[in-house]
Every structure is written in structure tokens, then in C-alpha cells.
Write a protein that holds these residues in place. Structure first.
Motif, PDB file in Angstrom:
ATOM      1  N   PHE A 304      88.134  21.059 -39.476  1.00 32.45           N
ATOM      2  CA  PHE A 304      87.628  20.402 -40.667  1.00 32.45           C
ATOM      3  C   PHE A 304      86.649  21.322 -41.397  1.00 32.45           C
ATOM      4  N   ARG A 305      86.639  21.198 -42.689  1.00 41.43           N
ATOM      5  CA  ARG A 305      85.751  21.981 -43.527  1.00 41.43           C
ATOM      6  C   ARG A 305      84.305  21.718 -43.099  1.00 41.43           C
ATOM      7  N   GLY A 393      75.317  17.761 -30.180  1.00 46.05           N
ATOM      8  CA  GLY A 393      75.706  17.144 -31.422  1.00 46.05           C
ATOM      9  C   GLY A 393      74.967  15.854 -31.704  1.00 46.05           C
ATOM     10  N   LEU A 394      75.372  15.183 -32.808  1.00 44.34           N
ATOM     11  CA  LEU A 394      74.718  13.937 -33.218  1.00 44.34           C
ATOM     12  C   LEU A 394      74.841  12.850 -32.156  1.00 44.34           C
ATOM     13  N   LEU A 405      89.273  14.587 -27.899  1.00 44.22           N
ATOM     14  CA  LEU A 405      89.377  13.867 -29.169  1.00 44.22           C
ATOM     15  C   LEU A 405      89.953  14.747 -30.279  1.00 44.22           C
ATOM     16  N   GLY A 406      90.348  15.991 -29.953  1.00 46.85           N
ATOM     17  CA  GLY A 406      90.916  16.916 -30.933  1.00 46.85           C
ATOM     18  C   GLY A 406      89.934  17.933 -31.476  1.00 46.85           C
ATOM     19  N   GLY A 407      88.712  17.866 -31.004  1.00 44.64           N
ATOM     20  CA  GLY A 407      87.740  18.858 -31.453  1.00 44.64           C
ATOM     21  C   GLY A 407      87.940  20.209 -30.787  1.00 44.64           C
ATOM     22  N   LYS A 408      87.434  21.268 -31.433  1.00 43.98           N
ATOM     23  CA  LYS A 408      87.525  22.621 -30.901  1.00 43.98           C
ATOM     24  C   LYS A 408      86.130  23.199 -30.728  1.00 43.98           C
ATOM     25  N   ALA A 417      80.091  15.404 -40.473  1.00 48.46           N
ATOM     26  CA  ALA A 417      81.197  14.496 -40.831  1.00 48.46           C
ATOM     27  C   ALA A 417      82.256  14.479 -39.743  1.00 48.46           C
ATOM     28  N   GLU A 418      82.565  15.703 -39.197  1.00 49.98           N
ATOM     29  CA  GLU A 418      83.568  15.747 -38.133  1.00 49.98           C
ATOM     30  C   GLU A 418      83.056  15.062 -36.870  1.00 49.98           C
ATOM     31  N   GLN A 419      81.789  15.252 -36.561  1.00 48.44           N
ATOM     32  CA  GLN A 419      81.234  14.600 -35.362  1.00 48.44           C
ATOM     33  C   GLN A 419      81.312  13.064 -35.488  1.00 48.44           C
ATOM     34  N   THR A 420      81.011  12.540 -36.669  1.00 45.80           N
ATOM     35  CA  THR A 420      81.072  11.089 -36.868  1.00 45.80           C
ATOM     36  C   THR A 420      82.519  10.598 -36.773  1.00 45.80           C
ATOM     37  N   PHE A 421      83.457  11.420 -37.303  1.00 44.61           N
ATOM     38  CA  PHE A 421      84.876  11.055 -37.218  1.00 44.61           C
ATOM     39  C   PHE A 421      85.320  10.985 -35.760  1.00 44.61           C
TER      40      PHE A 421
END
Length: 444
Positions: A304-305, A393-394, A405-408, A417-421
């Protein structure tokens, strides 16, 4: 006067013996010898006397009528006188002609003293000026030769003409090289002409050495006054040394270890120069310092951006630096870097940068108080990491859960934003159980 200019006149009768004029004695030039006596044998043809015949006697003179004897004698005397004048007049004309030619000849001749490169000789010449004289004698002069009087000057008997040839001298005077021309025939004369002070000077050749037409090379070091400052004392010496190092030695000063001089030891010492001896002591120090690594970033469309993941951690390099610490004449100097050595090359850090647009929502979890949960778990900081280094992280994910969860990479490297997603997706799977202490914040 040459032999071709002399003419010899001889008169002899048929009964007189023949005289060979070519065997006559030759007199030295300028010497005139007149004969002690000679008979006048010249007679014009019209005055040739009548031959006397043996049977004919000379008549006695008869007095003319009406004239006394005294008048007759005067007429006879005048007749004899006129005959004598007529006989002597041609001879006088010849003598006058010869005397006039001799006078003009002698007037043109000049006695000159010619000195060529210090070798004098006396000669006779008909040259009108110095140029004609030199050409007549085969003396050639060039631009660097000296002629006195100057070429073209008129000559008179008794004049002196001097020619001195120029000679090239390749002169090295106190370290400065140049070529000069001189008419001097010895090194001593050349130094005088050039105004070089020879007293106390060093010379590569003897002062009495002659200088040939081809010239010579001459090294001269004049005597100079040089002051040497060392160990708090000044020493002034007079020297013709070629280098500053030689001057220091002549002053009785010894250089030890790292000692040096204020000017280069191989430089030429100048008159009035002051040379300072530097007493140097010193040590070396070695320091090591890190060399920062570079960061190489590359785009990753799967992220994610706003998300940056360190694919390879960077490593700083190592540099070793050597410094010289010196004390000059008791004064500590600023450390000077003398050597730099690279012990280890730095390794660049590789970072992946996300370019994927972030999701807008996760149905079933958008209405929860995710800001309150983040404030409870991490104080609202996206890059927060717990003291053990396990959670980040948050929402304090562990790396294993984050990647499921698909994170890298690590969660603290992702955008907020990606952490909240990812947290919303985790809530849909497991509810609030992943956050046992702060999960109640989701519901207000």
C-alpha cells in the motif's frame, strides 16, 4: 712605394760601360740618398754643339763698329747665359714633376698601429678610414666585437686602431642562468666587465683562465651574509654555499630526527636571508570512524502507498585515520591528518516503497473506535515498538500475525492506514481478543 712605382732613368754614351739598373742597391722605405756628384749629360737636339774639326780654328771675336769692347763682352755673356738656361729648363721640369709625385705619394701613406685582440703591430696603409683598413688587413668583425675608433672613422698617420673580439659566456651567477658577451680575454677581466664581485666568491674555473673565441661556461657564487636562527640564538655567517643546507652546516648546527628549516634545504641562500631551524618532536594517533551507508529505494506495487519495507538492512563501513601530533620549538601544533585507510566498505540498505492505493473500508469493522484502540495500545504512534521488540505499530502486531493478514515486513514500517486496514481484518477473524487489555475501547 712599391717597385712598380719606382722608375730609374739611366743615360750613357757609346763609350760608357752599361749599368744594370736591376742590380742596384735598394734603399729602405723613406730613405733618400742624393748622389754626391754627377755630370749633366742632357742636351736638347737643337743645341747640340758643332763638332770641332782639327784643321779649323775658333775665330777671334771682332768688335762691331760703334760698339766698344765692354758691350761686346756683355752680349757674349748674355748669349752664354741664355744657352745655359735653355739647357737646364727641361731638367728642372722633370725634377719638379718627380718631386711633386713623391710628395703626394708620401702624403697618402700612413703609419698605423693596429691591435687585434691584444696583439699590436705597426703597418703602413693608404686606407682612408677604419673600415678600409680592416678590410685591407682581412680583419672581420661581428655584432659583439669592439672596434675603436669606430668603423668609418677617418685615419691619420700615427693613429691607433684596436679590435677586440666578443666571446660568449654561459654564466650561472648565484643560481640565475644567462648568456652574456664579453671582449675580455680572461675570466678575471670578464668579471670586472660584468661588475661581479669576485672577492670571497666561488668560481668553477680559475680567474686567470683565458677565454677562447668559443667562450666558456662559468658558475659564480658570490659571498653573501646569511643569518641562521636555532635554539634561541642567531648566527650570521658570510658564505658562498650553494644550498641552505650547506649554510646550516657551516653555522655549526646539526639537524636531528624530524628537525627542519623554514625554507627548503636545497634552495639557494640569498644575501640578507634569515633561516630558522625548527626543532620538531611528535607522535602519531590512530582513530576509527564509521562510514555511513546509502539507502536504495525501489517501488513495490504489492504494498500500500505510504508503506516502506526494509528488504536488506544497511551496514556502516569503517575508516581508520592516522594523525600526526607535533611540537615545534616547544609549541604544540594542530593535529595533522597523515593517512586515511578504509577498513570495511559500507553496505547499502534496500527499501521497498508501496505504490498500491490503500483500501477505503472493511465492512463490519468501519464503525468501531480504532483511534481509541490505537491510543491505548501504542499511544497513537505508527512506529511504536514494545520493550521486548516483539510487537509493533499502532495496534502492536507481532510479525507473524501481521504477515498472515497479508502484510509485508514489519508492521511498524507500514503506513497508519495500512495498519488500521489489517487490524479491521483481524477483528473480523478473531474479534477483540487480540487486544485483551484495550479491546473494550473499540465499542466506546
Amino acid at each position: 712605394m712599391s717597385n712598380s712605382q719606382h722608375q730609374t732613368y739611366e743615360t750613357y754614351g757609346p763609350s760608357e760601360p752599361y749599368t744594370d739598373v736591376h742590380s742596384a742597391q735598394t734603399l729602405a722605405y723613406g730613405v733618400y740618398a742624393a748622389p754626391t756628384s754627377y755630370d749633366d749629360t742632357y742636351r736638347p737636339a737643337y743645341e747640340a754643339p758643332e763638332p770641332e774639326l782639327p784643321w779649323r780654328s775658333r775665330p777671334e771675336p771682332v768688335a762691331e763698329p760703334g760698339v766698344n769692347g765692354r758691350a761686346a763682352r756683355r752680349r757674349r755673356a748674355r748669349g752664354r747665359s741664355d744657352g745655359t738656361v735653355r739647357r737646364l729648363l727641361p731638367q728642372a721640369l722633370v725634377v719638379a714633376f718627380l718631386a711633386g709625385g713623391t710628395t703626394a705619394f708620401v702624403a697618402k701613406d700612413k703609419a698605423i698601429e693596429l691591435s687585434v685582440d691584444g696583439k699590436p703591430r705597426t703597418l703602413h696603409t693608404f686606407a682612408d678610414d677604419v673600415t678600409e683598413l680592416l678590410a685591407e688587413e682581412g680583419v672581420r668583425v661581428g655584432a659583439h666585437d669592439m672596434v675603436a675608433p669606430a668603423p668609418g672613422e677617418a685615419l691619420a698617420s700615427g693613429d691607433e686602431v684596436a679590435v677586440r673580439y666578443g666571446r660568449p659566456v654561459r654564466l650561472n651567477l648565484d643560481g640565475r642562468r644567462r648568456e652574456v658577451w664579453t671582449t675580455a680575454r680572461t675570466v678575471h677581466e670578464a668579471l670586472q666587465q660584468l661588475g661581479v664581485r669576485a672577492e670571497g666568491a666561488y668560481m668553477s674555473v680559475s680567474r686567470s683562465r683565458p677565454i677562447g673565441r668559443a667562450g666558456l661556461a662559468l658558475d659564480v657564487r658570490t659571498e653573501r651574509a646569511v643569518t641562521v636562527m636555532a635554539d634561541g640564538r642567531a648566527r650570521t655567517i658570510r658564505t658562498n654555499a650553494a644550498t641552505v643546507g650547506e649554510v646550516v652546516e657551516e653555522a655549526g648546527i646539526t639537524l636531528r630526527g624530524q628537525d627542519a628549516t623554514s625554507v627548503a634545504p636545497d634552495s639557494f641562500p640569498r644575501d640578507g636571508q634569515t633561516v630558522t631551524v625548527l626543532r620538531i618532536t611528535g607522535t602519531r594517533e590512530v582513530h576509527e570512524e564509521q562510514v555511513p551507508f546509502e539507502v536504495e529505494r525501489s517501488a513495490d506495487p504489492s504494498l500500500f502507498r505510504g508503506t516502506e519495507i526494509v528488504e536488506r538492512a544497511g551496514q556502516p563501513g569503517l575508516r581508520r585515520i592516522t594523525y600526526s601530533l607535533r611540537t615545534v620549538n616547544g609549541v604544540r601544533q594542530k593535529p595533522r591528518r597523515t593517512r586515511t585507510e578504509l577498513v570495511r566498505e559500507p553496505r547499502a540498505q534496500v527499501v521497498k516503497v508501496g505504490t498500491k492505493p490503500p483500501p477505503t473500508s472493511v465492512q463490519g469493522a468501519d464503525d468501531l473506535d480504532w483511534q481509541g484502540l490505537a491510543a491505548c495500545e501504542s499511544g497513537g504512534r505508527p512506529d511504536a515498538v514494545d520493550p521486548s521488540g516483539t510487537y509493533g505499530g499502532l495496534y502492536q502486531f507481532d510479525t507473524r500475525t501481521w504477515q498472515s493478514l497479508g502484510g509485508k515486513g514489519r508492521p511498524q514500517d507500514a503506513s497508519a492506514a495500512e495498519q488500521t486496514f489489517r487490524a479491521k481484518k483481524l477483528y473480523l477473524r478473531r474479534g477483540a481478543s487480540p487486544w485483551p487489555h484495550c479491546g473494550s475501547r473499540l465499542h466506546g
